[in-house]
Design an enzyme around this catalytic site. Structure first.
Site, PDB file in Angstrom:
ATOM      1  N   SER A 196       0.819  -1.222   0.000  1.00 60.65           N
ATOM      2  CA  SER A 196       0.000   0.000   0.000  1.00 60.65           C
ATOM      3  C   SER A 196       0.847   1.263   0.000  1.00 60.65           C
ATOM      4  CB  SER A 196      -0.926   0.014   1.210  1.00 60.65           C
ATOM      5  OG  SER A 196      -0.173  -0.089   2.403  1.00 60.65           O
ATOM      6  N   ASP A 215      -4.145   7.513   8.116  1.00 63.36           N
ATOM      7  CA  ASP A 215      -5.215   6.662   8.652  1.00 63.36           C
ATOM      8  C   ASP A 215      -4.722   5.665   9.696  1.00 63.36           C
ATOM      9  OD1 ASP A 215      -3.735   4.961   7.119  1.00 63.36           O
ATOM     10  OD2 ASP A 215      -5.339   4.391   5.748  1.00 63.36           O
ATOM     11  N   HIS A 231      -1.028   4.441   7.009  1.00 59.53           N
ATOM     12  CA  HIS A 231      -0.412   5.074   5.837  1.00 59.53           C
ATOM     13  C   HIS A 231      -0.181   6.559   6.066  1.00 59.53           C
ATOM     14  CE1 HIS A 231      -3.037   1.653   4.581  1.00 59.53           C
ATOM     15  NE2 HIS A 231      -1.876   1.267   4.065  1.00 59.53           N
TER      16      HIS A 231
END
Ligand SMILES: *[C@@H]1O[C@H](CO)[C@@H](O)[C@H](O)[C@H]1NC(C)=O
Ligand SMILES: *[C@@H]1O[C@H](CO)[C@@H](O)[C@H](O)[C@H]1NC(C)=O
Ligand SMILES: *[C@@H]1O[C@H](CO)[C@@H](O)[C@H](O)[C@H]1NC(C)=O
Ligand SMILES: *[C@@H]1O[C@H](CO)[C@@H](O)[C@H](O)[C@H]1NC(C)=O
Ligand SMILES: *[C@@H]1O[C@H](CO)[C@@H](O)[C@H](O)[C@H]1NC(C)=O
Length: 391
Positions: free
Chosen positions: A48, A354, A357
């Site tokens: 990610s 969040d 990240h």
């Protein structure tokens, strides 16, 4: 100083001074003599930290406020805006990388992104949608996808028609920059899979060896310029801090031993990159210390224009504004009322988006630091990463 205080210095003198200066600079600093690389494409492998839409092509999409800062809508990125890889592409005047898995509107002329959120290097033991499942698109699968793209894109180009214009040229595979940012989830899988810190730490050599095997496979398909990020300080992120509340904290409040495992991974990764450089003298391998840049955001946030570095911008509750059952963009019931977990007032001053990240602002800062070469081994800037230098 004295030279410049001489007001009678003529332009001719100044330019010959500059020539001498640059000649000397070049002799003593061989890197500065190198010509800027013209990467026509980028192929990215990762999780990610560099996903630009691979995960959401296959799994439930992200909700608003993901993407709010730059795209003004969710854009397949686990951030409020752009990722480091977006700034890397921009620096070479390339458009955003399409995710290989995205079957809608993709354009691979300037490369492809094989990264998906929650990808690991090693074969995941539990995959999505299992609880605590990881991406089925682990590094070996990303390699397989790359091999597919390399071969089939050329068949499609030969066939002509609309799709031919969306494929990279054959020589791009040789000339492209190959970027990597993966490993965080191998550590995370260990921590969340009930392993002790020591057990996860002991699994690091196997993880890094697997990485080595896959990078060699990519080399064997013709890749020659490699830009390899190390893993960030996982122990500074809300998802670790909240789930392992008894972890000992360092001076800035990060979970110390979790970061030490990341540091050991990075140490082994750096050795591996050295090995690759020895094994393949015709390729350029750059190891990039993203960890140090990210850690500086937790260590000295004010210095870099940030505040409250451990607190997530988009989240709900607790010390770190993070709760895994009330994730960014989800709808939860509080005191009988439904609310959507939204973002902070000013994402541009927060580091963490969040709880897992980084914000676009943090990603941009990391890009600006690493692109200079100050955090690279060998110390080559991003735009010279096609050159093999001493070391
Ligand atoms: C695909 O991307 C390239 C590079 O950004 C661009 O020049 C080209 O117009 C795009 N092709 C289509 C069909 O959108
Ligand atoms: C975690 O470890 C505990 C104690 O060893 C065990 O009881 C539990 O079943 C384990 N949980 C998982 C998900 O492996
Ligand atoms: C991880 O293992 C390495 C090598 O054995 C060791 O030097 C290091 O202290 C270990 N770190 C942790 C956090 O256990
Ligand atoms: C996390 O959120 C859930 C659902 O809103 C709530 O029940 C739980 O108590 C929260 N956990 C913590 C540690 O705050
Ligand atoms: C929920 O209601 C209780 C009792 O009225 C109140 O003390 C609490 O602050 C409320 N919680 C939230 C998050 O609004």
């Amino acid at each position: 100083m004295e030279l410049f205080s001489t007001t009678s210095l003529s332009m001719t003198n100044l330019s010959s001074f500059c020539l001498v200066f640059f000649a000397l600079f070049t002799i003593f600093n061989p890197i500065s003599a190198l010509k800027s690389c013209e990467f026509p494409a980028i192929f990215n492998f990762g999780d990610s930290n560099s996903d630009t839409g691979g995960f959401v092509a296959s799994f439930p999409p992200l909700n608003s406020p993901y993407g709010e800062t730059y795209f003004h809508m969710p854009a397949g990125r686990f951030s409020d805006g752009r990722m480091i890889i977006d700034f890397v592409a921009k620096s070479f005047d390339l458009s955003f990388l399409s995710a290989y898995l995205d079957s809608l509107g993709t354009n691979f002329t300037v490369g492809a992104n094989f990264a998906t959120a929650s990808s690991t290097i090693t074969l995941p033991t539990t995959v999505i949608p299992a609880n605590n499942g990881f991406s089925p698109f682990y590094l070996r699968v990303q390699y397989n996808q790359f091999e597919q793209l390399k071969g089939r894109s050329q068949l499609i180009r030969k066939q002509g028609g609309v799709f031919a214009q969306l494929m990279p040229m054959e020589e791009y595979f040789h000339k492209a920059l190959y970027t990597f940012d993966i490993g965080q989830n191998d550590l995370g899988a260990g921590f969340f899979g009930n392993k002790s810190i020591e057990e996860v730490n002991a699994s690091v050599p196997n993880i890094v060896n697997t990485f080595l095997t896959d990078v060699k496979s990519i080399y064997n398909l013709g890749a020659r310029s490699f830009w390899i990020h190390n893993t960030g300080p996982i122990g500074c992120l809300g998802y670790i801090l909240v789930n392992f509340p008894s972890a000992e904290k360092d001076s800035v409040g990060c979970a110390k031993s979790y970061n030490e495992v990341a540091q050991y991974f990075n140490h082994e990764l750096k050795e591996t990159v050295l090995q690759l450089r020895k094994d393949f003298p015709s390729a350029a391998f750059t190891y990039v210390d993203v960890y140090s840049v990210k850690y500086s955001l937790f260590n000295e946030p004010q210095k870099h224009g940030f505040e409250l570095p451990l607190v997530a911008c988009c989240g709900y509750g607790g010390l770190y504004n993070y709760n895994s059952s009330a994730g960014c963009g989800s709808t939860i019931t509080v005191n009988g009322t439904q609310i959507t977990v939204g973002s902070c007032d000013d994402p541009s001053v927060l580091v963490v988006w969040d709880g897992i990240h980084y914000t676009e602002a943090a990603n941009k800062f990391v890009f600006e630091q690493i692109s200079t070469g100050a955090f690279s081994d060998p110390p080559v800037p991003l735009n010279l990463a096609c050159h093999r230098t001493l070391g």
